[in-house]
Design a protein around this motif. Structure first.
Motif, PDB file in Angstrom:
ATOM      1  N   VAL A  76       0.835  -1.212   0.000  1.00  0.00           N
ATOM      2  CA  VAL A  76       0.000   0.000   0.000  1.00  0.00           C
ATOM      3  C   VAL A  76       0.865   1.256   0.000  1.00  0.00           C
ATOM      4  CG1 VAL A  76      -1.668   1.342   1.354  1.00  0.00           C
ATOM      5  CG2 VAL A  76      -1.990  -1.120   1.071  1.00  0.00           C
ATOM      6  N   GLY A  77       2.014   1.181   0.664  1.00  0.00           N
ATOM      7  CA  GLY A  77       2.876   2.356   0.784  1.00  0.00           C
ATOM      8  C   GLY A  77       2.703   3.073   2.101  1.00  0.00           C
ATOM      9  N   GLY A  78       2.170   2.348   3.108  1.00  0.00           N
ATOM     10  CA  GLY A  78       1.974   2.950   4.425  1.00  0.00           C
ATOM     11  C   GLY A  78       0.834   3.950   4.428  1.00  0.00           C
ATOM     12  N   PHE A  79       0.783   4.749   5.473  1.00  0.00           N
ATOM     13  CA  PHE A  79      -0.252   5.777   5.580  1.00  0.00           C
ATOM     14  C   PHE A  79       0.074   6.949   4.659  1.00  0.00           C
ATOM     15  CE2 PHE A  79      -0.734   4.191  10.156  1.00  0.00           C
ATOM     16  CZ  PHE A  79      -1.812   3.383   9.829  1.00  0.00           C
ATOM     17  N   ASP A  80      -0.965   7.601   4.176  1.00  0.00           N
ATOM     18  CA  ASP A  80      -0.801   8.782   3.332  1.00  0.00           C
ATOM     19  C   ASP A  80      -0.538   9.986   4.246  1.00  0.00           C
ATOM     20  OD1 ASP A  80      -0.983  10.976   1.682  1.00  0.00           O
ATOM     21  OD2 ASP A  80      -2.753  10.275   0.608  1.00  0.00           O
TER      22      ASP A  80
END
Length: 227
Positions: A77-81
């Motif tokens: 996912v790429g972690g939190f935005d």
């Protein structure tokens, strides 16, 4: 494991999560637990909390605190935005993870204490004046928090409006805009908070997911996985 500074989890939380069959299931992205807010009334606890003997729940979104996240999913996912900063950040992560085919399981046997925010009032008369549900708790957020609450609700809706699973959450935008009337009744500084809430709404209206490079990179991942 993601936790807030005020979260109090059972001592055996990690061990119990590891024992769950869902822990070994490769389709599991998040294992989480029930929580209660110490500000809840007895009625709210009865409504929100399930029996610890209740079967595990499959959820579409959960708050970030108390989550055991599969690192493979976190990296995918790429972690939190971080651009979202606060509010809807956890739900945004949940949506991306779900779209990629992973599941969120809530283990009802585990219950943590977690405070959502500072409650200013739950006076019956005030709640009636605002025409809110009788079990509603009124939280006092800072002006900058009002900005992100209002902006990110619209951002979230725009990002995921084309996905049927998340379409029902669009109503949260209108509910929250209507809820800003609480500022007029009891919060201070009123004008500053209203101004920041309005700025957040306008920023959300201007937001275009098709021009958001970070979100477009995520959509590219969906295409690659589907292919």
């Amino acid at each position: 494991m993601t936790l807030d500074q005020d979260s109090i989890v059972p001592l055996n939380a990690i061990n119990e999560m590891e024992k769950s069959p869902k822990f070994q299931d490769s389709s599991t992205g998040i294992l989480t637990m029930q929580y209660f807010d110490p500000n809840w009334t007895k009625q709210q606890r009865q409504q929100e909390l399930k029996s610890i003997k209740a079967p595990d729940d499959l959820r579409l979104r959960v708050i970030s605190s108390g989550n055991l996240i599969r690192t493979k999913v976190w990296n995918l996912v790429g972690g939190f935005d971080e651009w979202m900063f606060i509010d809807q950040v956890d739900f945004d992560f949940d949506a991306k993870m779900t779209i990629l085919g992973y599941k969120i399981w809530k283990l009802n046997k585990l219950v943590m204490q977690h405070e959502i925010g500072r409650v200013i009032s739950n006076e019956t008369l005030l709640i009636r004046l605002l025409r809110l549900p009788p079990e509603e708790l009124l939280y006092n957020h800072s002006p900058i928090r009002e900005y992100y609450i209002n902006r990110n609700l619209i951002v979230y809706s725009k990002r995921y409006q084309s996905y049927p699973k998340f379409e029902r959450f669009k109503l949260n935008i209108y509910d929250n805009i209507l809820l800003t009337r609480k500022i007029l009744l009891y919060e201070k500084p009123k004008l500053k908070k209203l101004w920041f809430a309005l700025k957040g709404i306008l920023a959300g209206i201007r937001y275009n997911p098709d021009k958001d490079d970070s979100f477009l990179r995520f959509k590219d991942k969906i295409v690659k996985i589907d292919n």
